[in-house]
Motif scaffolding. Sequence first.
Motif, short mmCIF file in Angstrom:
data_model
loop_
_atom_site.label_atom_id
_atom_site.label_comp_id
_atom_site.label_asym_id
_atom_site.label_seq_id
_atom_site.Cartn_x
_atom_site.Cartn_y
_atom_site.Cartn_z
N UNK A 144 0.83 -1.21 0.00
CA UNK A 144 0.00 0.00 0.00
C UNK A 144 0.86 1.25 0.00
N UNK A 145 1.92 1.24 0.80
CA UNK A 145 2.80 2.41 0.89
C UNK A 145 3.60 2.62 -0.39
N UNK A 146 4.02 1.53 -1.01
CA UNK A 146 4.97 1.63 -2.14
C UNK A 146 4.30 1.56 -3.50
N UNK A 147 2.98 1.34 -3.55
CA UNK A 147 2.32 1.09 -4.83
C UNK A 147 2.47 2.24 -5.82
N UNK A 154 7.32 1.67 -13.00
CA UNK A 154 6.89 0.86 -14.14
C UNK A 154 6.73 1.72 -15.40
N UNK A 155 6.15 2.90 -15.22
CA UNK A 155 5.98 3.81 -16.36
C UNK A 155 7.33 4.18 -16.96
N UNK A 156 8.28 4.55 -16.10
CA UNK A 156 9.63 4.87 -16.58
C UNK A 156 10.30 3.68 -17.24
N UNK A 157 10.06 2.48 -16.69
CA UNK A 157 10.66 1.27 -17.24
C UNK A 157 10.14 0.98 -18.64
N UNK A 158 8.85 1.16 -18.83
CA UNK A 158 8.26 0.92 -20.15
C UNK A 158 8.83 1.89 -21.18
N UNK A 159 8.99 3.15 -20.78
CA UNK A 159 9.58 4.13 -21.70
C UNK A 159 11.04 3.83 -21.97
N UNK A 202 -0.28 6.08 -20.28
CA UNK A 202 -1.29 6.98 -19.72
C UNK A 202 -2.20 6.28 -18.70
N UNK A 203 -2.73 5.10 -18.98
CA UNK A 203 -3.56 4.43 -17.97
C UNK A 203 -2.83 4.20 -16.65
N UNK A 204 -1.54 3.89 -16.73
CA UNK A 204 -0.76 3.69 -15.51
C UNK A 204 -0.59 5.00 -14.75
N UNK A 205 -0.37 6.10 -15.47
CA UNK A 205 -0.22 7.39 -14.80
C UNK A 205 -1.52 7.80 -14.12
N UNK A 206 -2.65 7.50 -14.73
CA UNK A 206 -3.94 7.80 -14.11
C UNK A 206 -4.16 6.94 -12.87
N UNK A 207 -3.65 5.71 -12.92
CA UNK A 207 -3.77 4.82 -11.76
C UNK A 207 -2.99 5.40 -10.58
N UNK A 208 -1.82 5.98 -10.84
CA UNK A 208 -1.05 6.62 -9.77
C UNK A 208 -1.85 7.75 -9.13
N UNK A 209 -2.52 8.56 -9.97
CA UNK A 209 -3.32 9.67 -9.45
C UNK A 209 -4.45 9.16 -8.57
N UNK A 210 -5.09 8.08 -8.99
CA UNK A 210 -6.18 7.49 -8.19
C UNK A 210 -5.67 7.01 -6.85
N UNK A 211 -4.52 6.33 -6.87
CA UNK A 211 -3.94 5.81 -5.63
C UNK A 211 -3.58 6.94 -4.69
N UNK A 212 -2.99 8.00 -5.23
CA UNK A 212 -2.59 9.14 -4.39
C UNK A 212 -3.80 9.84 -3.78
N UNK A 213 -4.90 9.95 -4.55
CA UNK A 213 -6.11 10.57 -4.02
C UNK A 213 -6.72 9.72 -2.90
N UNK A 214 -6.71 8.41 -3.09
CA UNK A 214 -7.25 7.52 -2.06
C UNK A 214 -6.39 7.58 -0.79
N UNK A 215 -5.07 7.64 -0.99
CA UNK A 215 -4.17 7.71 0.16
C UNK A 215 -4.39 9.01 0.94
#
Length: 219
Positions: A144-147, A154-159, A202-215
């Motif tokens: 949960x802390x590191x997600x 992962x986004x940087x790795x894919x690029x 882009x979907x992964x970056x949006x997932x980060x935003x969702x996680x940060x908002x929930x946190x």
Amino acid sequence: MDFSWVPAYTGLFLKAFGMTLRLGLIAVVCGTVLGLLVGIVSTTKSRTLKPFRIVLKIYVELLRGCPLLIQLFMVYFGFPYMGINIDISLTTFLVFTLYSGAYIAEIVRSGIESIPSGQWEAGYCLDLNYGQIMFRIILPQTVKLALASLIGFYIGMIKDTSLASIIGYSELVRNGQSIMNQTGRPFETYIMVGICYFVICYPLSKLVSVIERKAARYD
């Protein structure tokens, strides 16, 4: 700008998209498994595992401190020099897995060490052993802390898979160069390549935003 040539090269773009996605998934999945194991071992206090912790520390620091491109060159050109034949696909899979594993191990290690020691003490009071405490109590909180950090990596790795084009791996950038040479349209070609990376990331970056908002909501 002229994109009239794009339909004729759709198949090549899709093939390159699939190759990039496959390399990215291998780096993410295998690197996460490797990083998780290394991160767990790195945080143990067992004297028996001390030699392993030293070796793993060297592995993590060495690969995090060396540019990914140099690692690709060292494996792709160095192994044949030592008499070990290795193809492009295996080279890229191996290097990206080891590289991502080193970074993920550090994320996991810092996450585990951020969990209050009282969690361990409570586990031992409940008569749980080390493995039970780690996998039932510590790791779920660590994830949960590191997600958000993991997904960002992962986004940087894919690029960064674009670097595999330097040794000839047939991913988006490599095929983009081939298409550019055939069409004579470098600007439009790399716009299409950029769109392909955007579709993946882009979907992964949006997932980060969702996680940060929930946190933030639970803080």
